[in-house]
Scaffold this motif. Sequence first.
Motif, PDB file in Angstrom:
ATOM      1  N   UNK A  11      19.608  53.961  31.646  1.00 56.72           N
ATOM      2  CA  UNK A  11      20.235  52.661  31.928  1.00 56.72           C
ATOM      3  C   UNK A  11      21.181  52.284  30.791  1.00 56.72           C
ATOM      4  N   UNK A  12      22.437  52.039  31.140  1.00 55.88           N
ATOM      5  CA  UNK A  12      23.478  51.807  30.129  1.00 55.88           C
ATOM      6  C   UNK A  12      24.505  50.818  30.651  1.00 55.88           C
ATOM      7  N   UNK A  13      25.072  50.068  29.735  1.00 52.50           N
ATOM      8  CA  UNK A  13      26.197  49.194  30.039  1.00 52.50           C
ATOM      9  C   UNK A  13      27.362  49.611  29.156  1.00 52.50           C
ATOM     10  N   UNK A  14      28.504  49.863  29.771  1.00 52.89           N
ATOM     11  CA  UNK A  14      29.682  50.331  29.054  1.00 52.89           C
ATOM     12  C   UNK A  14      30.849  49.362  29.247  1.00 52.89           C
ATOM     13  N   UNK A  15      31.615  49.169  28.195  1.00 54.12           N
ATOM     14  CA  UNK A  15      32.899  48.495  28.327  1.00 54.12           C
ATOM     15  C   UNK A  15      33.979  49.563  28.441  1.00 54.12           C
ATOM     16  N   UNK A  16      34.930  49.358  29.318  1.00 55.95           N
ATOM     17  CA  UNK A  16      35.973  50.351  29.602  1.00 55.95           C
ATOM     18  C   UNK A  16      37.343  49.737  29.344  1.00 55.95           C
ATOM     19  N   UNK A  17      38.176  50.461  28.614  1.00 58.03           N
ATOM     20  CA  UNK A  17      39.580  50.111  28.420  1.00 58.03           C
ATOM     21  C   UNK A  17      40.415  51.251  28.990  1.00 58.03           C
ATOM     22  N   UNK A  18      41.286  50.929  29.923  1.00 59.06           N
ATOM     23  CA  UNK A  18      42.064  51.934  30.660  1.00 59.06           C
ATOM     24  C   UNK A  18      43.538  51.573  30.531  1.00 59.06           C
ATOM     25  N   UNK A  19      44.249  52.327  29.701  1.00 60.76           N
ATOM     26  CA  UNK A  19      45.655  52.010  29.408  1.00 60.76           C
ATOM     27  C   UNK A  19      46.553  53.138  29.885  1.00 60.76           C
ATOM     28  N   UNK A  20      47.583  52.772  30.639  1.00 58.06           N
ATOM     29  CA  UNK A  20      48.466  53.786  31.224  1.00 58.06           C
ATOM     30  C   UNK A  20      49.931  53.357  31.102  1.00 58.06           C
ATOM     31  N   UNK A  32      47.175  47.714  31.460  1.00 60.12           N
ATOM     32  CA  UNK A  32      45.917  47.797  30.730  1.00 60.12           C
ATOM     33  C   UNK A  32      44.826  47.174  31.588  1.00 60.12           C
ATOM     34  N   UNK A  33      43.891  48.004  31.989  1.00 59.63           N
ATOM     35  CA  UNK A  33      42.757  47.543  32.783  1.00 59.63           C
ATOM     36  C   UNK A  33      41.518  47.526  31.897  1.00 59.63           C
ATOM     37  N   UNK A  34      40.661  46.580  32.143  1.00 59.15           N
ATOM     38  CA  UNK A  34      39.379  46.539  31.437  1.00 59.15           C
ATOM     39  C   UNK A  34      38.296  46.097  32.415  1.00 59.15           C
ATOM     40  N   UNK A  35      37.109  46.636  32.219  1.00 63.58           N
ATOM     41  CA  UNK A  35      35.992  46.270  33.089  1.00 63.58           C
ATOM     42  C   UNK A  35      34.691  46.751  32.464  1.00 63.58           C
ATOM     43  N   UNK A 143      39.010  57.721  37.655  1.00 62.12           N
ATOM     44  CA  UNK A 143      39.030  58.255  36.295  1.00 62.12           C
ATOM     45  C   UNK A 143      37.722  58.031  35.545  1.00 62.12           C
ATOM     46  N   UNK A 144      37.050  56.913  35.771  1.00 68.37           N
ATOM     47  CA  UNK A 144      35.795  56.699  35.056  1.00 68.37           C
ATOM     48  C   UNK A 144      34.705  57.641  35.573  1.00 68.37           C
ATOM     49  N   UNK A 145      34.773  58.015  36.863  1.00 70.41           N
ATOM     50  CA  UNK A 145      33.832  58.995  37.397  1.00 70.41           C
ATOM     51  C   UNK A 145      34.031  60.333  36.691  1.00 70.41           C
ATOM     52  N   UNK A 260      48.015  58.377  29.517  1.00 73.01           N
ATOM     53  CA  UNK A 260      46.856  57.679  30.039  1.00 73.01           C
ATOM     54  C   UNK A 260      45.715  57.844  29.034  1.00 73.01           C
ATOM     55  N   UNK A 261      45.194  56.742  28.550  1.00 78.85           N
ATOM     56  CA  UNK A 261      44.077  56.775  27.616  1.00 78.85           C
ATOM     57  C   UNK A 261      42.970  55.870  28.129  1.00 78.85           C
ATOM     58  N   UNK A 262      41.791  56.423  28.290  1.00 81.11           N
ATOM     59  CA  UNK A 262      40.634  55.643  28.749  1.00 81.11           C
ATOM     60  C   UNK A 262      39.529  55.767  27.706  1.00 81.11           C
ATOM     61  N   UNK A 263      38.981  54.631  27.325  1.00 82.48           N
ATOM     62  CA  UNK A 263      37.903  54.596  26.354  1.00 82.48           C
ATOM     63  C   UNK A 263      36.684  53.898  26.952  1.00 82.48           C
ATOM     64  N   UNK A 264      35.524  54.540  26.822  1.00 84.75           N
ATOM     65  CA  UNK A 264      34.261  53.978  27.282  1.00 84.75           C
ATOM     66  C   UNK A 264      33.359  53.831  26.072  1.00 84.75           C
ATOM     67  N   UNK A 265      32.812  52.642  25.861  1.00 80.53           N
ATOM     68  CA  UNK A 265      31.935  52.393  24.727  1.00 80.53           C
ATOM     69  C   UNK A 265      30.666  51.668  25.175  1.00 80.53           C
ATOM     70  N   UNK A 266      29.564  52.018  24.554  1.00 86.84           N
ATOM     71  CA  UNK A 266      28.310  51.326  24.832  1.00 86.84           C
ATOM     72  C   UNK A 266      28.408  49.876  24.395  1.00 86.84           C
ATOM     73  N   UNK A 267      27.968  48.974  25.244  1.00 93.55           N
ATOM     74  CA  UNK A 267      27.985  47.542  24.892  1.00 93.55           C
ATOM     75  C   UNK A 267      26.682  47.172  24.175  1.00 93.55           C
TER      76      UNK A 267
END
Length: 267
Positions: A11-20, A32-35, A143-145, A260-267
């Motif tokens: 079980x994890x919660x991630x913050x995502x920054x998706x810049x293209x 720039x998308x974030x979710x 892309x996150x998949x 395209x740069x996508x970053x996923x980090x643990x919250x």
Amino acid sequence: MTSSAPDLFPTSTYSVQDQCTIKIGREQHDALLSYTLYIEPGKKDSEEIIINRSNFKVNGQKIDTKFLEVSNTYMDALFPITCKINKYSFSIENLEEIRKRIQKADISIYDIYSGEGIDHIQTNFFRAIETDEKLTQFIKQLHFIKMLEYGMQKFNPKRQYETSWRVLPIGTSEWKGETQYQKENNTLSFEPKIDNAQDIMNDLIRYIHQHDYYVNFDEEHLPLYADFQNNISYTGKTGRMEKAETHVCIEAENKFYYQHTITIETK
């Protein structure tokens, strides 16, 4: 499969920054998308996970235009996505449930909005998901998949790895390479080479002509630069990613530029 879903995806919660950034000729588009992604093991099967998305923003702001609202309403209907883990890849298990949610979302959209622009969004979205095969492919190309699948390669004994990456709005790039897992640092890196450069170039030329961009292709030989870098650090013995970043860059001199740069980090 030697690892269960809780091992691969606790079980994890991630913050995502998706810049293209996409540049075609003189026209440039930046987004720039974030979710937030919430991932938890399924309750019915030890190889199942459930993925939810929330707090979606564009350029740091909540959606405030009609067309983005409509597009996001369709996308929101995909969630939750139930996936089964098979050979360090995902299969989508709740296609019928997703399709019913999309149909319900479609009704709610047309209760509020109308017009050619809305019809265009609907037509393109429904064309992409009209069969189980297309809906599965649509979800698996998100892309996150892709990045979540990269995270599983920590456990994959086979280091040779192939992947695809959707280059919006041109086409799908194919990549081959070898993953490098450093046990002492608990990190994984992946820097493959593009495997379908000519196909991407053909897709690019076709797209530019189809949409009447002011770009000339007079050169007999036009080089294509392509770079893919993926780096992941983990929090422990499981597959929980502390931070993962994928960077993709494709460039054809002054004709086309995609970064395209996508970053996923643990919250």
